[in-house]
Design an enzyme around this catalytic site. Structure first.
Site, PDB file in Angstrom:
ATOM      1  N   ASP A   1       0.836  -1.200   0.000  1.00  0.00           N
ATOM      2  CA  ASP A   1       0.000   0.000   0.000  1.00  0.00           C
ATOM      3  C   ASP A   1       0.873   1.254   0.000  1.00  0.00           C
ATOM      4  O   ASP A   1       0.621   2.215   0.724  1.00  0.00           O
ATOM      5  CB  ASP A   1      -0.930   0.003   1.217  1.00  0.00           C
ATOM      6  CG  ASP A   1      -2.050   1.035   1.073  1.00  0.00           C
ATOM      7  OD1 ASP A   1      -2.320   1.470  -0.071  1.00  0.00           O
ATOM      8  OD2 ASP A   1      -2.653   1.403   2.089  1.00  0.00           O
TER       9      ASP A   1
ATOM     10  N   CYS B   1      22.388  31.080  22.543  1.00  0.00           N
ATOM     11  CA  CYS B   1      22.380  29.627  22.386  1.00  0.00           C
ATOM     12  C   CYS B   1      21.103  29.159  21.716  1.00  0.00           C
ATOM     13  O   CYS B   1      21.108  28.248  20.897  1.00  0.00           O
ATOM     14  CB  CYS B   1      22.497  28.950  23.758  1.00  0.00           C
ATOM     15  SG  CYS B   1      24.128  29.084  24.476  1.00  0.00           S
TER      16      CYS B   1
END
Length: 1887
Positions: free
Chosen positions: A1281, A1855
């Site tokens: 499928d 950061c």
């Protein structure tokens, strides 16, 4: 006679104060502490202590006595303290001497006790040194504390200690909430109080230190680890006068004390060095005070005059210059030594403040708790100065849970320590603050005040802080749980800035606070009127309110009234302690009058909080006799009756004549009656002790849970019965109905909760009865001792009648003798019996009946206690009458002297007077004697009754103790039973897991056994066949035999290989097969192998039997446990047995998981299965539900789990867990990127929504998909499928194949399909599935893959299908898009018509490899289709489409080139990431360039440049998520100045280059032509001879220019000379350690290449000639003009001049060989200029440029891309967008936490829009660390997070690309703050 009665009175006092030599409450010498198996509590005792001095002979009315609490072991009637007080009153001059004498006496006893104790932790270390160094004369009396909040009250008062909160339960046997401290300790007053976690300390006005509470770790300072329920004197500080304590501080585990001579002592826990004893202290605790050695002194470098001047200045301004100090072992002057004036303790840390306002800290230092900076984040073992606070005069400090507050004399507040809840008040939430930081809010508050707020009081709680200003406003900040901030429910959330709490809480009363104390989660404050208010957590009623509900705002809890007022208060961790002053009841004064009847007076109760029991609730009787100058008041209080009776006995108004005979014989009588009278009074005092013991009731701080336990125990049994019945009756149902399963779950949950509750309550009940039994044991022991001592009067207790008679006779005889010896008139006993009235006879009958009841045992303990109250009242009244009779006799002695003197003057008159006196005195003497005798007999009867009741109560106590033992044993048995019941549930779960493990092992062993048997059979058959072949070929030659044997061996090998393929999981079998293969050529070896295999088979068989036996044992044990304890496990066991072994063997099964454990967000699908998006453990997951009501559904689930478990590929959906909850559930990863269809339709680039996916993106995705399909097929699994919707895309672009509902394991030959026989989606089905009903094969998956690729290429990719290969596309691409759409309309869907064998494809498509691939896939015959492995190596996937497009010059657009380049780098980076390679780089900020070069020199090869770079700065914490590396590149490439050269042709600005930049002159890597040009080129000078070499060519060039233009030449010479001088003066180049110039510049080239790979742009500070050289393009005059405008201008003038020979006389010297003889003319001047340009820009730095290029072009796969770039495009790739577009930047903004009503996000965008280019670049650098926008876009969004309102500037976290922005809610303010922020970019730290 007056002497006799005074002696009688004195003996009464002496006897009442006599101490019987018996230890009532303990036989051991353990300091009054008792312990048994039941607990660690000590029982408070009753001590009778006089509250005045010795009995005054001249005024009996001043005598009083009281029952008070004491923690000593003896039943004391001690008057030593009163003697001292009397002596002090009589001799004030010797007060100090007497006190010191008493202290020295107690010290000698204390030292003797110390010699006995051998415990290292309980001895005084360095005792000799302390004694030698102690200066007993250097007392600082200014340190002595005064009474807290005391006013001048004329009325007398006592100090009481009131305790609120459940923390009191930690104090041994503390069953009272109020302690009469002044009554207990000789009217001492408390002047200072401190409370730790669960222990407290008090300092009195006499300098004594008392402690009580929890004694763990010796924190009470008594030399032991015992706990005490009432204050106990710390005897250590009584040993010397210099040890008088003036200040105290209690922490969580330790205590500090400051003595009058300035010494600091510490004791208690020392696990974090909080005692300050240095590293030499090895013990974890000290139970005795230890001296802290402060080897620190102030410097006195100036003369005395200067010192005096300084002192005067300091007096005027204490917050002046910082103090100078030095470390010194010996100081020459005491004036220079550190003087401690203030102490502070936290949980594991300590602090002291000196008289100079300096702060020293020691102890635990993590999170900056000590304020000593990052260098002291562990532990500080000795006091250390907080350097950052020097210059501020510290006056106060408060230590909280993990933070501290410091207050200066100017009202400034500093804070340090933990700040995760905002408790520091500095406007942010951070992990720690290592140095003190001022709370600026008080100086720049939002409160529109005219002046800054000055603080006068600070208090630190667990996670919050409180401060009071000089105008008595109260502020709070920190954690807001439980209403601890007092800001009501309207203000929620933690506060990192102070908030005013008065206006929100007590605005109606307009209350102002003057003092405050904070506990862990509660606060108490004192208002101006002296009342107390509390707020916060009220658990255990620590706020003083009955309800346990939290108080969100300050509420009055203690009222300052006329009866009492609070003086001191403090909050512990979970308790509150208050020192209150209770005023004594006013003295009743009456005029002299005759005795009057008893009057009733109602006692006034003290005003206490409703939640606190007053002292009248004590469990003992309290008798008080108050005396005024004229009246004796006898009070008797009965707690049970709750009333007070007062008897007033008034002296006669006039003297009464006495008897002459009594006066004459009084002297002799004194000596003869002394011994008998003392015995009689001793008996009375013992009787009082017996009555007090009877009245004492055993109480406990724990509740009596008898009824609750009985009810819960019954419910527990009922639930077990219901559960068994429900399970057994429904065990046959499969599956169980939902309602039955829910009921079983409910019963199980209720049973477990009840079981846990019973365990807790049984333990509490056992502790309760152990505590009660301990108290009753003590009472029983004390009664036994007193009754044994009373055998002087009573012989035995067995014969009550005989004992009573004997006692009566003895006592009557004693009394008769006393009265006869006093020459008093007595009547005969028989005559007295005849004169008894009928009433008296009836009373005797009642007494006989009562004696009978006592003897027969009909009285209960409660009735005896009630009688004891009555006896106490009678005894007190009898004693009062007896004293009254004796005292009245003294008034009769007074007239005697007067009458005798008058008789000598006249005989007749004397005779008459004597006769009259005798007659008169005879009558009075008779009445007096009768009254005295009756009062004594009444007292004696009471004593006898007391002994009777005591004996009976003693017997009842014995029975009660036995009952307590029985009850405790019963509860212990029940506790074990319930615990065993609960443990059996855990045991059953463990046994089930063992059972499953054994079953799994058995299956594995069984499979191996079967496979091994088959292998043995095959080998034996082969061996027999070989023997037969040998017999048949005996006459053949050896060669033929050998060939035959070889063939047979080959067959054997093939068979063995097949067996190996089928048994990969068995290591033993593999080894055996290997041996069989190797040895198959030898028959003997075959025999050996067969024997080995058979032995292995025998071993496996034995293992099978062992596993079966173990299973049987566990099954029997499980059945036994399940039937008796946990019947619900029967259902679980049955369901577990039904689970397939395929599921169990996967290891994914979670047996205790339920559907209700997931938080369902939404339903993603309902067909064919329910699919949910859920939250589990804060993680988004996908939950897929399978119906298993029938075998079909169960098989689908088991097959899918089994298949997915076999596959471990990044492009195949993984299973995280499976579980059963009625249905079966599968937990999988949630992929948020959508499916492949959506990915193809949408482009990631928002600016190019009209453009489709690029071809190389499609190629990359499908290359990964075909690799996953090949992996599936290699495992014999087909999907069946495959479609675009079943391929999901992760955020990183990785495709993931999902939905295996129709998948199949071909090797298992299972023909199970779902929903339709063929499966799959119609559009993606292969022809054979449609036409021949084929159920699926490998080729069907290949067809579906081709359909997906076909649809993506022809429907979603902007291809040149019309064959227009060489045409340049427009920037908008509209023309090509229209052509592609038109071409797409004529392309049909990928299906075959009946007559077609393959799918027609466009012949003129640009990518013929793609057409070839699709043609091979779309074949009708499945056998003609390629396999997945063949497709994976097809030229379409092998050759990079990017490289192909580059080589064909199809990519013309600049952005397409850069996008293709980035795609290529991305694929190479992903390959490196899959190999788990990363580059860890740690750099020092001060040596950034050197560290980076060394890193590349040692570790970086060219093939590692694609690995991810993770940067960390040495000494700094941070995780590199992209921000740290961006910051590192920014610092590396001229971080402090961003240069915009996009439109710069003539820039005259001088820029300052930082020392740690590549462009710094100390590295000598780059140079520029002068101040007019901001561009750099590689340095032309030699790095290793920089100090000695000058560039002669430049000088020659300048000379040549001189001839042309003097002015310009002069300027150039000056500039060049300056440059040379600067170069000569440079410091040594740190890069010279690399020792190779070529290596240095090659590394520099690699650094630039790495920045391109990492997507980090560099500043645009290089001229075009730099990029031209890298690409091999020739430079020109325009390039020189960019680099050196002045030189270029000179060359331009040369070009425009004619007859150049007339103006310029120069040659080609140095430019070409033999150039010195070639003059410059009009014909060759252009060549001359071109050669000079090449020499200036390239030639003089040729070697450096070549080295740089070798590093920059070190990756061959990237060089093909570089070759296609123009110099401008290469510059754009390296430098990024030099022009920062604010609109592009704003698309990456993500606002978090701002309310909808806030205008700050809109104002922020507007402010960014209005920034100029310089400002917006600074903003970009501040937030991301980058200097330009990457062309590939941001890696992630810029998060702008709302923080509480303040006037602080925004704060960036590079950061994580995060900006903390206060909610200014005003455009002008927002813009002003942003601009101000950019001005201080370099001052902000990158986090």
């Amino acid at each position: 006679m007056s002497l006799f009665f005074k002696s009688i009175k004195s003996k009464i006092e002496e006897t009442l104060n006599h101490t019987p030599q018996v230890n009532l409450f303990n036989n051991s010498n353990n300091g009054g502490n008792n312990s048994n198996n039941g607990g660690n509590n000590s029982t408070p005792t009753l001590t009778k202590t006089p509250s005045t001095t010795n009995f005054p002979y001249n005024d009996y009315k001043n005598y009083t006595y009281k029952y008070v609490y004491d923690n000593t072991d003896n039943y004391n009637f001690n008057n030593n303290n009163n003697n001292n007080n009397n002596n002090n009153n009589n001799n004030n001059n010797n007060t100090k001497e007497n006190n010191f004498k008493s202290i020295r006496e107690s010290a000698s006893i204390y030292k003797n006790n110390e010699e006995i104790n051998n415990d290292d932790n309980n001895t005084i270390i360095n005792k000799k040194k302390i004694e030698e160094e102690e200066d007993e004369t250097n007392f600082d009396t200014s340190l002595i504390p005064k009474l807290g909040h005391e006013d001048k009250d004329e009325l007398e008062s006592d100090h009481y200690i009131t305790i609120w909160g459940n923390g009191i339960r930690n104090y041994k046997n503390c069953n009272m909430s109020s302690i009469g401290f002044s009554e207990m300790y000789n009217q001492q007053k408390i002047v200072l109080i401190s409370t730790g976690a669960i222990h407290s300390s008090f300092i009195t006005d006499q300098g004594n230190l008392y402690t009580f509470g929890d004694g763990l770790l010796g924190k009470l300072g008594h030399g032991n680890l015992e706990s005490y329920s009432s204050p106990k004197l710390v005897e250590f500080f009584q040993t010397k006068p210099s040890l008088r304590v003036v200040s105290i501080a209690n922490g969580g585990k330790h205590s500090l004390a400051l003595t009058i001579c300035g010494k600091v002592y510490s004791w208690g826990g020392n696990d974090s060095c909080q005692l300050g004893l240095g590293n030499g202290s090895s013990s974890s605790y000290y139970s005795l005070p230890q001296l802290i050695n402060f080897n620190i002194s102030y410097n006195n470098n100036n003369n005395n005059n200067n010192n005096n001047s300084t002192n005067n200045n300091n007096n005027n301004n204490n917050d002046g210059a910082q103090q100078q100090f030095s470390l010194s072992q010996n100081s020459s002057s005491n004036n220079n030594k550190i003087k401690i004036v203030k102490l502070s303790c936290g949980t594991n840390r300590s602090a002291v403040i000196t008289d100079k306002g300096l702060l020293f800290t020691f102890g635990r230092g993590d999170h900056g708790r000590l304020g000593l900076g990052e260098q002291s984040l562990l532990m500080q073992s000795t006091p250390k100065l907080v350097q950052s606070l020097q210059g501020h005069f510290i006056i106060d400090m408060s230590s909280g849970g993990g933070h501290s507050l410091v207050l200066t004399n100017k009202g400034l507040v500093f804070s340090f320590g933990r700040n995760d809840q905002g408790q520091l008040g500095i406007g942010c939430f951070s992990n720690q603050q290592t140095i003190p930081k001022q709370i600026q809010w008080f100086q720049t508050s939002q409160q529109q005040q005219q002046q800054p707020i000055n603080i006068i009081k600070v208090s630190a709680g667990g996670y919050h802080s409180i401060a009071i200003s000089d105008n008595n406003d109260t502020y709070a900040w920190g954690r807001s749980d439980y209403g601890v901030l007092g800001t009501s429910i309207d203000v929620q959330g933690d506060r990192n800035l102070p908030v005013l709490i008065n206006s929100n809480s007590v605005v109606v009363d307009n209350v102002k606070f003057i003092d405050v104390s904070s506990g862990f989660q509660h606060n108490v404050a004192m208002s101006i009127d002296g009342s107390l208010y509390s707020w916060g957590c009220n658990a255990g009623q620590r706020l003083g309110f009955k309800s346990d509900e939290n108080q969100l705002t300050p509420k009055k809890c203690f009222i300052n009234s006329k009866d009492s007022k609070p003086l001191l208060f403090t909050c512990g961790e979970i308790i509150t302690i208050i020192v209150e002053k209770r005023f004594k009841e006013p003295i009743i004064k009456t005029e002299l009058q005759l005795p009057s009847s008893t009057q009733s007076q109602q006692q006034t109760e003290l005003s206490l909080p409703s939640s606190v029991n007053s002292s009248s609730d004590s469990n003992f009787n309290k008798s008080i006799i108050d005396n005024s100058s004229t009246t004796t008041i006898i009070k008797q209080t009965n707690n049970n009756i709750k009333s007070t009776t007062t008897t007033i006995i008034t002296r006669p108004s006039s003297p009464t004549p006495s008897f002459l005979s009594l006066a004459n014989e009084g002297k002799d009588l004194l000596n003869s009656t002394q011994s008998n009278f003392i015995e009689w009074m001793t008996l009375i005092s013992k009787s009082k002790g017996l009555l007090n013991l009877i009245q004492m009731k055993a109480t406990s701080s724990l509740p009596n849970l008898g009824l609750s336990i009985e009810k819960k125990n019954k419910d527990f049994d009922d639930i077990n019965r219901q559960l068994k019945l429900l399970v057994n009756s429904n065990l046959s149902l499969s599956p169980l109905p939902d309602n039955i399963q829910s009921e079983i779950d409910r019963l199980v949950l209720s049973r477990n909760q009840l079981g846990l509750g019973l365990v807790s309550e049984y333990q509490t009940s056992i502790d309760y009865w152990l505590e009660i039994k301990q108290q009753k044991d003590l009472t029983f022991l004390n009664l036994s001792k007193l009754l044994n001592l009373s055998t002087i009067t009573t012989t035995t207790t067995s014969n009550t009648t005989t004992t009573t008679t004997a006692t009566t006779t003895t006592t009557t005889t004693t009394t008769t003798n006393l009265i006869n010896k006093k020459v008093l008139v007595h009547q005969d006993e028989k005559q007295q019996q005849r004169e008894k009235s009928e009433t008296e006879l009836e009373e005797e009958q009642d007494e006989e009946e009562e004696d009978s009841e006592i003897k027969n045992g009909t009285l209960t303990a409660i009735e005896i206690q009630q009688q004891s109250f009555y006896l106490v009242e009678r005894l007190n009244q009898g004693l009062g009458n007896f004293c009254n009779n004796i005292m009245d006799s003294t008034t009769m002695v007074q007239p005697l002297t007067t009458a005798t003197a008058s008789s000598t003057t006249a005989t007749a008159t004397a005779t008459t007077t004597t006769a009259n006196t005798t007659n008169s005195s005879g009558i009075i003497n008779k009445n007096f004697g009768e009254s005295l005798r009756l009062s004594m007999e009444e007292i004696q009867l009471i004593v006898l009754e007391t002994q009777k009741y005591a004996i009976k109560y003693h017997s009842l106590l014995s029975q009660q103790l036995q009952q307590c033992d029985d009850l405790i044993n019963i509860h212990r048995g029940k506790l074990v039973e319930v615990q065993d019941f609960l443990n059996k549930s855990k045991l059953a779960q463990s046994l089930l897991e063992q059972r499953e493990k054994l079953k799994s092992d058995y299956r594995f062993c069984k499979r191996n056994s079967i496979e091994l048997s088959k292998k043995i059979e095959v080998i034996e058959l082969d061996y027999d066949q070989n023997l037969c072949d040998d017999d048949d070929n005996n006459h053949e030659n050896n060669s033929v035999n050998n060939n035959s044997n070889n063939n047979n061996n080959n067959n054997n090998n093939n068979n063995n290989n097949n067996n190996n393929n089928n048994n990969n999981n068995n290591n033993i079998d593999n080894n055996i097969n290997s041996n069989s293969i190797n040895d198959s050529s030898n028959n003997n070896n075959n025999n050996n192998n067969i024997e080995k295999l058979k032995n292995e088979l025998i071993k496996l068989k034995k293992d099978e039997q062992k596993l079966l036996s173990n299973q049987q044992e566990i099954n029997e044990l499980i059945i036994e446990i399940l039937d008796k304890y946990v019947p619900e496990f029967k259902i679980k066991l049955r369901a577990n047995d039904k689970i397939s072994s395929r599921i169990k063997d996967t290891g994914l099964l979670v047996t205790d998981r339920k559907f209700q454990h997931y938080d369902i967000i939404k339903t993603l699908s309902t067909h064919p299965h329910n699919v949910y998006l859920a939250n589990f453990n804060d993680q988004l997951v996908v939950l897929k539900e399978f119906g298993i009501g029938d075998a079909f559904g169960k098989q689908i689930f088991e097959r899918q789990v089994s298949l997915l478990k076999q596959m471990n590929h990044k492009c195949i959906m993984p299973i995280q867990a499976v579980f059963y909850d009625r249905n079966a559930f599968m937990q999988m990863e949630y992929i948020s990127g959508g499916n492949l269809l959506d990915w193809c339709r949408n482009n990631n680039n928002d600016n190019e929504n009209n453009k489709r996916r690029q071809p190389w993106e499609i190629q990359k995705i499908f290359q990964q998909i075909i690799q996953a399909i090949a992996y599936m097929h290699s495992n014999c699994i087909i999907h069946r499928d495959l479609k675009l919707e079943n391929v999901l895309i992760r955020q990183d672009g990785t495709p993931v194949i999902s939905d295996f509902d129709l998948s199949k394991d071909i090797s298992a030959n299972v023909n199970v399909t779902v929903f339709n026989i063929n499966g799959g989606t119609e559009l993606y089905k292969a022809p054979e599935m449609k036409e021949q009903n084929v159920k699926g094969s490998y080729s069907t998956d290949i067809w579906a893959f081709g359909v997906m690729l076909y649809k993506c290429i022809f429907q979603f990719v902007n291809n040149n299908n019309n064959g227009n290969n060489g045409k340049n596309n427009n920037s908008d691409g509209n023309e090509n898009d229209n052509n592609n759409n038109n071409n797409f309309l004529i392309i049909r869907e990928p299906f075959l018509l009946p007559e077609e064998n393959n799918l027609p494809l466009p012949a003129n498509h640009s990518d013929q490899r793609l057409i070839s691939l699709l043609s091979s896939i779309f074949q009708r015959n499945p056998k003609l289709r390629p396999t997945a492995h063949q497709i994976a190596v097809h030229p379409y996937f092998v050759t990079s489409l990017v490289e192909d497009l580059l080589s064909s010059r199809t990519l013309i657009d600049c952005r397409e080139k850069i996008a293709a380049f980035r795609a290529h780098i991305s694929s190479l980076s992903e390959m490196a990431e899959e190999m788990s390679e990363s580059l860890q780089l740690t750099v020092r900020r001060e040596h950034l360039v050197l560290d980076f070069f060394q890193f590349f020199f040692k570790k970086i090869e060219s093939n590692k440049l694609f690995c991810r770079l993770e940067v960390s700065f040495q000494g700094e914490k941070g995780l590199d998520l992209g921000g740290l590396s961006s910051e590192m590149y920014s610092l590396l490439f001229s971080d402090n100045q961003i240069i915009d050269n996009s439109n710069n042709s003539n820039n005259s600005v001088s820029y300052s280059i930082p020392k740690n930049s590549l462009f710094s002159k100390k590295f000598n890597l780059f140079e520029n032509s002068g101040t007019e040009s901001p561009f750099y080129l590689l340095n032309s000078n030699d790095l290793f001879n920089n100090n000695n070499n000058n560039n002669e060519e430049n000088n020659n060039n300048n000379n040549n220019n001189n001839n042309n233009n003097n002015n310009n030449n002069n300027n150039n010479n000056n500039n060049n000379n300056n440059n040379n001088n600067n170069n000569n003066n440079n410091e040594e180049n740190p890069l010279l350690i690399l020792k190779n110039e070529f290596t240095i510049f090659k590394i520099l080239g690699k650094i630039f290449l790495k920045s391109i790979i990492d997507g980090k742009p560099i500043p645009d500070c290089f001229p075009t000639s730099f990029f031209k050289y890298l690409l091999g393009v020739k430079v020109n005059l325009r390039d020189l003009e960019i680099y050196d405008p002045q030189l270029a201008q000179s060359f331009k003038k040369v070009l425009v001049l004619d007859n150049i020979e007339e103006y310029l006389s120069t040659t080609f010297e140095g430019l070409i060989e033999g150039g010195e003889s070639i003059p410059v003319t009009d014909l060759n001047k252009e060549e001359f200029i071109q050669r000079n340009i090449e020499r200036v820009l390239v030639g003089c730095r040729q070697s450096k440029l070549e080295a740089f290029k070798s590093g920059f072009m070190s990756i061959d796969s990237l060089n093909a891309h570089f070759a296609l770039f123009s110099p401008t495009e290469l510059q754009l790739l390296m430098c990024g967008n030099t022009l920062v577009d604010s609109s592009v930047l704003q698309k990456n903004f993500k606002f978090i936490g701002f309310p909808d009503t806030s205008s700050t996000p809109k104002d922020f965008r507007r402010a960014v829009d209005e920034m100029n280019q310089d400002e917006i670049r600074l903003f970009l650098r501040f937030v991301t660390g980058m200097v330009a926008l990457p062309l590939s876009g941001f890696e992630k969004s810029i998060s702008i997070i709302q923080v509480p309102l303040s006037q602080k500037l925004p704060c960036a976290h590079t950061c994580s690309y995060q900006l903390d922005l206060p909610d200014y809610n005003d455009f002008d303010t927002t813009k002003k703050k942003l601009i101000k922020m950019l001005e201080y970019v370099d001052g902000f730290a990158f986090i």
